[in-house]
Write a protein that holds these residues in place. Structure first.
Motif, short mmCIF file in Angstrom:
data_model
loop_
_atom_site.label_atom_id
_atom_site.label_comp_id
_atom_site.label_asym_id
_atom_site.label_seq_id
_atom_site.Cartn_x
_atom_site.Cartn_y
_atom_site.Cartn_z
N LEU A 94 -17.35 0.36 1.94
CA LEU A 94 -17.24 1.22 3.78
C LEU A 94 -16.41 0.24 4.74
O LEU A 94 -15.61 0.05 5.79
CB LEU A 94 -18.46 1.79 4.15
CG LEU A 94 -17.31 2.79 5.56
CD1 LEU A 94 -16.51 3.62 5.55
CD2 LEU A 94 -18.28 3.66 5.95
N ALA B 21 -13.30 -1.96 3.61
CA ALA B 21 -12.03 -0.84 4.05
C ALA B 21 -12.14 -0.84 5.77
O ALA B 21 -11.12 -0.88 5.83
CB ALA B 21 -12.07 0.06 2.85
N TRP C 13 -11.67 1.08 -0.39
CA TRP C 13 -11.86 2.38 -0.02
C TRP C 13 -12.85 2.38 -1.95
O TRP C 13 -13.58 3.28 -1.86
CB TRP C 13 -10.37 2.62 -0.31
CG TRP C 13 -10.02 2.93 0.88
CD1 TRP C 13 -9.19 2.12 1.60
CD2 TRP C 13 -11.17 2.93 2.57
NE1 TRP C 13 -9.25 2.67 3.48
CE2 TRP C 13 -10.60 3.05 3.70
CE3 TRP C 13 -11.72 4.40 2.75
CZ2 TRP C 13 -10.67 3.72 4.44
CZ3 TRP C 13 -12.71 4.69 3.44
CH2 TRP C 13 -12.36 4.45 4.81
N ARG D 135 -8.51 -4.16 1.33
CA ARG D 135 -9.46 -2.69 1.63
C ARG D 135 -9.28 -1.97 0.54
O ARG D 135 -9.98 -1.29 0.77
CB ARG D 135 -7.74 -2.32 2.63
CG ARG D 135 -8.95 -3.17 4.25
CD ARG D 135 -7.33 -3.03 5.54
NE ARG D 135 -7.73 -3.99 6.77
CZ ARG D 135 -9.21 -4.02 7.31
NH1 ARG D 135 -9.91 -3.77 6.99
NH2 ARG D 135 -8.87 -5.28 8.47
N THR D 136 -8.01 -1.84 -0.29
CA THR D 136 -8.01 -0.94 -1.14
C THR D 136 -9.53 -0.96 -2.42
O THR D 136 -10.05 0.00 -2.34
CB THR D 136 -6.54 -0.96 -2.17
OG1 THR D 136 -5.52 -1.05 -1.51
CG2 THR D 136 -6.65 -0.12 -3.19
#
Length: 154
Positions: free
Chosen positions: A128, A131, A85, A81-82
């Motif tokens: 996106l 994330a 982003w 997820r990092t």
């Protein structure tokens, strides 16, 4: 036979997307150097292309860094997820920059062409997606009960 709860965890789709995108960008960065070599670091020359995408050594380094980040962060849900982003912010900014840089060699130090700019926009959207990809549900079995928890809950 008992199974350890510490055994290999199933990877989420967002993690696999982070890995695939990381590997692709790493390979593109390596292949880019086969086309450009190491000279003309910030040159604006659309004669140097890889599959229709304009590149220069600085652009190749950016691809290598993105690739290495994806490969290093995909292993955990939070890491993936990092990475998502980072893709969203980094390639979102690259897309906006490209709107001004394409056709303007004075500021186009990454040698971006229109194809690059579209790919940067798609990469931002992929970030996106990574994330905010929904957490997978998993079943946690305890003696006498079954409880479903989000995949990211550990």
């Amino acid at each position: 036979m008992t199974h350890s709860t510490a055994s290999r965890q199933a990877r989420g789709t967002h993690q696999w997307l982070a890995l695939v995108i990381g590997v692709v960008y790493l390979l593109v960065g390596i292949a880019g150097f086969l086309v450009t070599g190491f000279s003309g670091f910030v040159e604006h020359d659309h004669g140097q292309t890889l599959l229709g995408f304009a590149i220069n050594p600085l652009h190749n380094i950016v691809h290598l860094v993105i690739g290495l980040l994806g490969i290093s962060l995909w292993g955990t849900s939070g890491g993936a997820r990092t990475f998502g982003w980072l893709l969203l912010v980094g390639y979102g900014a690259a897309f906006v920059y490209g709107l001004f840089a394409v056709g303007n060699p004075e500021i186009n130090f990454l040698n971006i062409n229109t194809a690059d700019n579209w790919l940067h926009g798609l990469s931002a959207l992929a970030g996106l997606l990574i994330a905010v990809w929904p957490a997978r549900a998993r079943t946690v079995e305890q003696p006498g009960s079954t409880e479903t928890l989000p995949r990211d809950v550990r």
